[in-house]
Design an enzyme around this catalytic site. Structure first.
Site, PDB file in Angstrom:
ATOM      1  N   LYS A  49      -6.929  -0.382  12.551  1.00 20.86           N
ATOM      2  CA  LYS A  49      -7.357  -0.449  11.153  1.00 20.86           C
ATOM      3  C   LYS A  49      -7.223  -1.911  10.725  1.00 20.86           C
ATOM      4  O   LYS A  49      -6.109  -2.430  10.596  1.00 20.86           O
ATOM      5  CB  LYS A  49      -6.488   0.464  10.296  1.00 20.86           C
TER       6      LYS A  49
ATOM      7  N   ASP B 254       0.695   4.241  -2.555  1.00 15.44           N
ATOM      8  CA  ASP B 254       0.423   5.627  -2.157  1.00 15.44           C
ATOM      9  C   ASP B 254       1.498   6.577  -2.683  1.00 15.44           C
ATOM     10  O   ASP B 254       1.215   7.707  -3.069  1.00 15.44           O
ATOM     11  CB  ASP B 254       0.332   5.736  -0.633  1.00 15.44           C
TER      12      ASP B 254
ATOM     13  N   GLU C 163     -15.326  -4.190   8.678  1.00 17.40           N
ATOM     14  CA  GLU C 163     -14.324  -4.886   7.870  1.00 17.40           C
ATOM     15  C   GLU C 163     -14.489  -6.394   8.019  1.00 17.40           C
ATOM     16  O   GLU C 163     -14.566  -6.913   9.131  1.00 17.40           O
ATOM     17  CB  GLU C 163     -12.935  -4.469   8.386  1.00 17.40           C
TER      18      GLU C 163
ATOM     19  N   GLU D  46       3.904   1.665  -1.256  1.00 20.95           N
ATOM     20  CA  GLU D  46       4.436   1.912  -2.605  1.00 20.95           C
ATOM     21  C   GLU D  46       3.365   2.519  -3.501  1.00 20.95           C
ATOM     22  O   GLU D  46       3.627   3.407  -4.295  1.00 20.95           O
ATOM     23  CB  GLU D  46       4.887   0.585  -3.231  1.00 20.95           C
TER      24      GLU D  46
ATOM     25  N   ARG E 116     -17.879  -2.092  -0.893  1.00 27.84           N
ATOM     26  CA  ARG E 116     -17.694  -0.670  -1.161  1.00 27.84           C
ATOM     27  C   ARG E 116     -17.858  -0.352  -2.649  1.00 27.84           C
ATOM     28  O   ARG E 116     -18.367   0.696  -3.008  1.00 27.84           O
ATOM     29  CB  ARG E 116     -16.310  -0.218  -0.691  1.00 27.84           C
TER      30      ARG E 116
ATOM     31  N   CYS F 223       5.113 -25.934 -16.067  1.00 28.69           N
ATOM     32  CA  CYS F 223       5.798 -26.967 -16.825  1.00 28.69           C
ATOM     33  C   CYS F 223       4.788 -28.103 -16.987  1.00 28.69           C
ATOM     34  O   CYS F 223       4.268 -28.617 -15.996  1.00 28.69           O
ATOM     35  CB  CYS F 223       7.026 -27.459 -16.060  1.00 28.69           C
TER      36      CYS F 223
ATOM     37  N   LEU G 123     -10.314   6.614   3.505  1.00 32.79           N
ATOM     38  CA  LEU G 123      -9.663   7.490   4.482  1.00 32.79           C
ATOM     39  C   LEU G 123      -8.356   8.021   3.927  1.00 32.79           C
ATOM     40  O   LEU G 123      -7.669   7.324   3.174  1.00 32.79           O
ATOM     41  CB  LEU G 123      -9.354   6.700   5.758  1.00 32.79           C
TER      42      LEU G 123
ATOM     43  N   LYS H 214      -0.910   4.642   8.930  1.00 28.58           N
ATOM     44  CA  LYS H 214      -0.539   3.284   8.518  1.00 28.58           C
ATOM     45  C   LYS H 214       0.766   2.873   9.209  1.00 28.58           C
ATOM     46  O   LYS H 214       1.744   3.626   9.183  1.00 28.58           O
ATOM     47  CB  LYS H 214      -0.345   3.235   6.990  1.00 28.58           C
TER      48      LYS H 214
ATOM     49  N   CYS I 272       9.144 -34.767 -14.841  1.00 29.95           N
ATOM     50  CA  CYS I 272       9.890 -33.655 -14.250  1.00 29.95           C
ATOM     51  C   CYS I 272      10.075 -33.942 -12.755  1.00 29.95           C
ATOM     52  O   CYS I 272       9.083 -34.127 -12.035  1.00 29.95           O
ATOM     53  CB  CYS I 272       9.077 -32.385 -14.505  1.00 29.95           C
TER      54      CYS I 272
ATOM     55  N   GLU J  87      -8.956   3.633  16.840  1.00 26.57           N
ATOM     56  CA  GLU J  87      -9.334   2.230  16.592  1.00 26.57           C
ATOM     57  C   GLU J  87      -8.239   1.570  15.779  1.00 26.57           C
ATOM     58  O   GLU J  87      -7.504   2.257  15.083  1.00 26.57           O
ATOM     59  CB  GLU J  87     -10.631   2.173  15.751  1.00 26.57           C
TER      60      GLU J  87
ATOM     61  N   TYR K 200     -18.599   1.612  12.276  1.00 31.68           N
ATOM     62  CA  TYR K 200     -19.184   2.890  11.844  1.00 31.68           C
ATOM     63  C   TYR K 200     -20.688   2.731  11.681  1.00 31.68           C
ATOM     64  O   TYR K 200     -21.150   1.920  10.881  1.00 31.68           O
ATOM     65  CB  TYR K 200     -18.529   3.285  10.511  1.00 31.68           C
TER      66      TYR K 200
ATOM     67  N   ASP L  16      -7.233  -5.142   8.425  1.00 32.73           N
ATOM     68  CA  ASP L  16      -6.801  -5.278   7.036  1.00 32.73           C
ATOM     69  C   ASP L  16      -7.636  -6.342   6.337  1.00 32.73           C
ATOM     70  O   ASP L  16      -7.275  -7.509   6.305  1.00 32.73           O
ATOM     71  CB  ASP L  16      -5.313  -5.650   7.017  1.00 32.73           C
TER      72      ASP L  16
ATOM     73  N   ASP M 171       0.835  -1.201   0.000  1.00 29.54           N
ATOM     74  CA  ASP M 171       0.000   0.000   0.000  1.00 29.54           C
ATOM     75  C   ASP M 171       0.867   1.247   0.000  1.00 29.54           C
ATOM     76  O   ASP M 171       0.549   2.253  -0.621  1.00 29.54           O
ATOM     77  CB  ASP M 171      -0.876   0.042   1.268  1.00 29.54           C
TER      78      ASP M 171
ATOM     79  N   CYS N  99      13.567 -29.876 -16.041  1.00 29.54           N
ATOM     80  CA  CYS N  99      13.503 -30.901 -17.096  1.00 29.54           C
ATOM     81  C   CYS N  99      13.628 -30.319 -18.508  1.00 29.54           C
ATOM     82  O   CYS N  99      13.630 -31.070 -19.480  1.00 29.54           O
ATOM     83  CB  CYS N  99      12.208 -31.698 -16.975  1.00 29.54           C
TER      84      CYS N  99
HETATM   85  S1  IVH Z   1     -13.737   4.143   9.251  1.00 30.21           S
HETATM   86  C1  IVH Z   1     -15.528   7.272   6.465  1.00 30.21           C
HETATM   87  N1  IVH Z   1     -12.516   2.442  10.829  1.00 30.21           N
HETATM   88  O1  IVH Z   1      -9.947   1.329   5.965  1.00 30.21           O
HETATM   89  C2  IVH Z   1     -14.754   6.401   7.349  1.00 30.21           C
HETATM   90  N2  IVH Z   1     -12.216   2.199   8.487  1.00 30.21           N
HETATM   91  O2  IVH Z   1      -8.661   3.194   3.983  1.00 30.21           O
HETATM   92  C3  IVH Z   1     -15.062   5.004   7.171  1.00 30.21           C
HETATM   93  N3  IVH Z   1     -10.870   0.249   7.856  1.00 30.21           N
HETATM   94  O3  IVH Z   1     -12.552   1.771   3.683  1.00 30.21           O
HETATM   95  C4  IVH Z   1     -14.001   4.099   7.539  1.00 30.21           C
HETATM   96  N4  IVH Z   1     -10.481  -0.481   9.896  1.00 30.21           N
HETATM   97  O4  IVH Z   1     -12.292  -0.525   4.814  1.00 30.21           O
HETATM   98  C5  IVH Z   1     -12.734   2.827   9.554  1.00 30.21           C
HETATM   99  N5  IVH Z   1     -11.552   0.973  12.360  1.00 30.21           N
HETATM  100  C6  IVH Z   1     -11.769   1.348  11.094  1.00 30.21           C
HETATM  101  C7  IVH Z   1     -11.228   0.640   9.996  1.00 30.21           C
HETATM  102  C8  IVH Z   1     -11.473   1.115   8.698  1.00 30.21           C
HETATM  103  C9  IVH Z   1     -10.285  -0.706   8.595  1.00 30.21           C
HETATM  104  C10 IVH Z   1     -10.788   0.296   6.389  1.00 30.21           C
HETATM  105  C11 IVH Z   1     -12.104   0.549   5.699  1.00 30.21           C
HETATM  106  C12 IVH Z   1     -11.905   1.796   4.893  1.00 30.21           C
HETATM  107  C13 IVH Z   1     -10.425   1.816   4.742  1.00 30.21           C
HETATM  108  C14 IVH Z   1      -9.941   3.210   4.497  1.00 30.21           C
END
Ligand code: IVH
Length: 666
Positions: free
Chosen positions: A115, A38, A172, A36, A136, A423, A84, A311, A429, A113, A225, A117, A34, A408
Site C-alpha cells: 500500500k 480510524d 498512487e 488515531e 479521487r 517572532c 478500502l 495497515k 532576535c 500488493e 488497478y 503512501d 491514520d 527576545c
Molecule cells: S486498490 C477499490 N491498491 O489506498 C480499490 N489502493 O485506503 C482501489 N492505495 O484510495 C484501491 N496502494 O489511494 C489499491 N496497491 C494498492 C494501493 C492502494 C495505495 C491507496 C489508494 C486507495 C487507498 C485506500
C-alpha cells in the site's frame, strides 16, 4: 452509555473528525496518525450503531473525505473511486477471509500488493493516449490535474502493444525519500514551512497551479488497478502484467497468494523489508484476483468487498512529557518541541519529539506531566500522536501556549494562513540574527567557506557581528584574540569574505534572506529586474508580472525592502562592494517583442523554457499570471483551461506556437 451521553460524545466526535478531515484533505497537513483517525471514526460508528437516530446523512461514517480544490476543473468519475476498509490485526483479516469465503466459496486466490503512501490518481487513456488525470476528490468527482501529472516521468503519455481502445488505470502518486529530503532542504533555505512527510508533500505538489514547479519536485508513481469494458484478462494480476507491456509502472512486489496464511507471510516479510524501500508504504492491500469473483462480492457504499487494506502499525511508545521548548527558526517561525522521559522506539532512544504548532497541542489536549504516545511513522522526527488520559494527574492544567518570543520577548504573531506563530523581531532576535548570517555564508548563497556555524556564534557572542553587513567590516586583528582562531584561519576568513564581493547579483539576492525567495526565484527576479534599485522600486503588480512570483512572494519582497534596518544593511553591503546589479547575459536578438508580455502555458514542440528565452531575447517579458495588461497567452497542447478562460475574459489574445513563430520571423 445512555442516550444523552452518546449524543454529547457524538457531537464532539463530529466536530473533531471534521477538523481532522480539513487538516488531511484540504490543508494536506494531518496532525494525527491514520490509526488515531480510524479510532475516532470507529468510535462514532459504534455509537451510531447503538443509537441509529444519532446518525446523520453526512456523518463521516457514511462518506469519504474530499480533496477537491476549487481552482481545478472537476470531472465526474466514470467508475466511482472507492476507498478500502482498514484492518490492523490478523483477526480482522481472518474475518475478511471468512466473509469472502461465505460469498464465493473456497476456490479463489488473493493478490497481495504494497500500500503506497501517497495520493491516488485515475488516468484515462483513449487510443493509447493519456487523456485525463483526475484525483479521487469525493469519490464521485475529482480535480482534473492532467497538466501536473504529465510532468511525472514514468507515467506514459502514449502507450504501446495491443491496448484496449478505452480504459482507466488507477494508482498512487508519491514522493521518493530523496526528492522529499531535497524539497524540505530547499524550503529550509527559503524559510517556508516544511512538509511533515512525503505524502503531504505529494498532495501539496499535485495541487500546485504551476506545472513546471511540479516537474521540479520529482514525483513518482505506481499503478495498481485497471478498469474498463474490454480488459485483456479475467484476473487482476494478469491485467497488471499486461499493463507492464503497455509501458505502465507496476510494482514488482506483487504476489499471488493461495491462502490467508500466505497473505500473513507476505505481510510479515514486508513489515520489516519495506523500511529498505526508497519510498513510504503504510500497509498491504489484499485483493481477490478473479474479476468475476470480484463482481460477485460487489461493493458497499464506500469500499469493495473484494479488497482490504492491512495497515502496518507505526511503532509507538508511551512516555512522560517533561516540558516543552520553543525553537525560533531563521525566519522567526516558532516550533514547539517536547522534552520526553527518554524511551526506546524503533531502535533509538527518543528524548525529543515534534509538536508542530499550537493547534496540534490543543486538539490532542497535551499537558505537561501527561503520559504521551510517541510514534515514529513516515516522518524522520518522532511525533506525539495522543495522550493516555487515564494516567493524568487530577491537578493538571491545559497547556498554555507562549505569547512572547522565548529568545527576545517580542509579542508573537500568527498569520491566518499559517499554522505557526512568528517572532517579527528579525534583526534583534538571537537565533534569527545568527540563522540569517549562517544562511548568507552558505554554499549556494555567498559561499564564504572560511566561516562556519560555530565561528558565527563566536563572532556574535564577542559582539563582532550582529548582521550580514558587519561581516565586511571585520579585520584580521579583531579575530586573532578569539579562542580557536589562529593566524592562518583568520586570514582565510578575511580572504573568503573578500572573495564574496564578486558573487553575482542573483545569489546576493538569495543570500540576504528574503522569506520565500529561494535560489530559483532570485534568478527569475533578476532576469526581469536586473538591479536592487529596480526591485526596491517595483510595486506588487510589477513583481506579480515576474514568472513564478505569486502574491505571497511579492508581499514578502515588499515587506523586506520597506524595513528600514534592511535598507541600511543593503546600503552598507553596497558600499562594501557587493554585486547589486546583474551583468547582461541574455543575448539580445531584436526588439520585436518590446513592451509585450507573454504567459506561456502548455506543451510545445520546443521546451517551454526555450520559448521563454526567445521571448526575452526579442525584448519581451515573461509573466506567470494573466492580467488585463498581458499581451499574449502563448498556448500549447494541454494548456491550462483556467488560463484560457481568464484570457478570454480579459480579452487577452491567445496564440499558438505557429502564430508565435510568425510574429518572431516577420
Ligand atoms: S486498490 C477499490 N491498491 O489506498 C480499490 N489502493 O485506503 C482501489 N492505495 O484510495 C484501491 N496502494 O489511494 C489499491 N496497491 C494498492 C494501493 C492502494 C495505495 C491507496 C489508494 C486507495 C487507498 C485506500
Amino acid at each position: 452509555m445512555n442516550f444523552n451521553d452518546a449524543k454529547i460524545r457524538c457531537e464532539d466526535l463530529l466536530k473533531i473528525i471534521e477538523q481532522h478531515n480539513k487538516n488531511y484533505y484540504v490543508d494536506a497537513n494531518p496532525v494525527i496518525s491514520d490509526f488515531e483517525y480510524d479510532l475516532l471514526v470507529m468510535e462514532l460508528d459504534a455509537i451510531e450503531k447503538k443509537f441509529p437516530q444519532l446518525q446523520t446523512l453526512d456523518s463521516p461514517t457514511q462518506r469519504i473525505g474530499s480533496d477537491i480544490n476549487n481552482e481545478f476543473v472537476q470531472i465526474r468519475h466514470k467508475y466511482p473511486m472507492l476507498s478500502l476498509g482498514n484492518t490492523y490485526s490478523e483477526n480482522d483479516l481472518k474475518d475478511f477471509d471468512q466473509r469472502v469465503r461465505k460469498i464465493i466459496g473456497d476456490n479463489f486466490e488473493y493478490v497481495c500488493e504494497l500500500k503506497f503512501d501517497g495520493v491516488s490518481i485515475s488516468l484515462i487513456y483513449k487510443n493509447g493516449i493519456l487523456q485525463q488525470a483526475v484525483t479521487r476528490g469525493d469519490g464521485e468527482k475529482g480535480d482534473d490535474v492532467t497538466t501536473n501529472i504529465r510532468t511525472i516521468r514514468n507515467i506514459p503519455l502514449k502507450i504501446h502493444n495491443n491496448f484496449p481502445e478505452e480504459f482507466e488505470i488507477r494508482g498512487e502518486i508519491f514522493m521518493p525519500h530523496s526528492s522529499f529530503e531535497r524539497l524540505n532542504k530547499e524550503r529550509t533555505d527559503t524559510g517556508e514551512t516544511l512538509f511533515a512527510n512525503p505524502r503531504n508533500a505529494t498532495a501539496g505538489t499535485i495541487k500546485l497551479q504551476n506545472s513546471s514547479q511540479v516537474a521540479k519536485r520529482e514525483l513518482d508513481c505506481f499503478l495498481y488497478y485497471l478498469l474498463g469494458e474490454t480488459l485483456p484478462h479475467t484476473t487482476h494480476y494478469d491485467n497488471l502484467q499486461e499493463a507492464v507491456k503497455w509501458g505502465f509502472p507496476i510494482s514488482e512486489n506483487i504476489k499471488k497468494c493461495q491462502s490467508i496464511n500466505e497473505v500473513f507471510e507476505y505481510i510479515n516479510y514486508w513489515d520489516t523489508e519495506r523500511k529498505k524501500l526508497p519510498y513510504d508504504t503504510d500497509g498491504v492491500v489484499i485483493k481477490v484476483n478473479n474479476l468475476e469473483q470480484q463482481e460477485e462480492l460487489g461493493v458497499t457504499a464506500k469500499s469493495p468487498r473484494w479488497a482490504i487494506a492491512y495497515k502496518f502499525k507505526a511503532e509507538q511508545a508511551v512516555t512522560e512529557l517533561l516540558s516543552v521548548d520553543f525553537q525560533v527558526g531563521r525566519t522567526g517561525a516558532i516550533t514547539p518541541v517536547a522534552n520526553l522521559n527518554p524511551v526506546q522506539l524503533a531502535g533509538t532512544t527518543v528524548k525529543r519529539a515534534s509538536l508542530h504548532n499550537q493547534e496540534q497541542i490543543n486538539i490532542l489536549d497535551i499537558r505537561i506531566g501527561d503520559m504521551v504516545i510517541v510514534e515514529k511513522g513516515g516522518e524522520i522526527i518522532p511525533k506525539i500522536v495522543g495522550v493516555d488520559k487515564s494516567h493524568r494527574n487530577s491537578d493538571s492544567k491545559p497547556f498554555e501556549y507562549i505569547t512572547h518570543c522565548p529568545e527576545c520577548g517580542t509579542k508573537l504573531e500568527r498569520e491566518e494562513s499559517e499554522a505557526k506563530h512568528f517572532c517579527s523581531n528579525e534583526n534583534g532576535c538571537h537565533p534569527q540574527i545568527v540563522g540569517k548570517i549562517e544562511h548568507f555564508i552558505s554554499r549556494k548563497a555567498m559561499a564564504i567557506d572560511g566561516l562556519g556555524i560555530e565561528t558565527i556564534e563566536l563572532l556574535y557572542k564577542n559582539n563582532l557581528i550582529n548582521n550580514i553587513a558587519d561581516l565586511y567590516d571585520l579585520k584580521k586583528e579583531q579575530l586573532l584574540p578569539l579562542e580557536r582562531i589562529a593566524e592562518k584561519s583568520a586570514e582565510n576568513i578575511i580572504k573568503s569574505i573578500d572573495d564574496s564581493r564578486n558573487i553575482e547579483f542573483s545569489r546576493v539576492l538569495f543570500a540576504i534572506g528574503i522569506r520565500f525567495v529561494g535560489e530559483t526565484t532570485a534568478k527569475k527576479i533578476v532576469e526581469v529586474l536586473n538591479s536592487v534599485d529596480k526591485i526596491m522600486a517595483a510595486n506588487e503588480d510589477e513583481l506579480l508580472q515576474i514568472d513564478e512570483i505569486g502574491e505571497r512572494i511579492a508581499q514578502s519582497i515588499i515587506n523586506y525592502f520597506s524595513n528600514q534596518k534592511n535598507q541600511e544593511i543593503i546600503q552598507r553591503l553596497r558600499r562594501a562592494g557587493l554585486q547589486f546589479e546583474a551583468k547582461e547575459t541574455n543575448e539580445k536578438i531584436s526588439d520585436k517583442l518590446k513592451g509585450m508580455s507573454f504567459v506561456v502555458s502548455g506543451t510545445f514542440t520546443s521546451p517551454r523554457e526555450e520559448l521563454k528565452k526567445i521571448i526575452e531575447q526579442h525584448g519581451g517579458k515573461n509573466v506567470s499570471a494573466i492580467s488585463a495588461s498581458t499581451t499574449y497567452l502563448l498556448s500549447g497542447e494541454k494548456s491550462g483551461q483556467m488560463k484560457i478562460d481568464k484570457a478570454n475574459k480579459l480579452n487577452v489574445k491567445i496564440i499558438d506556437e505557429n502564430q508565435f513563430n510568425e510574429i518572431i520571423n516577420k
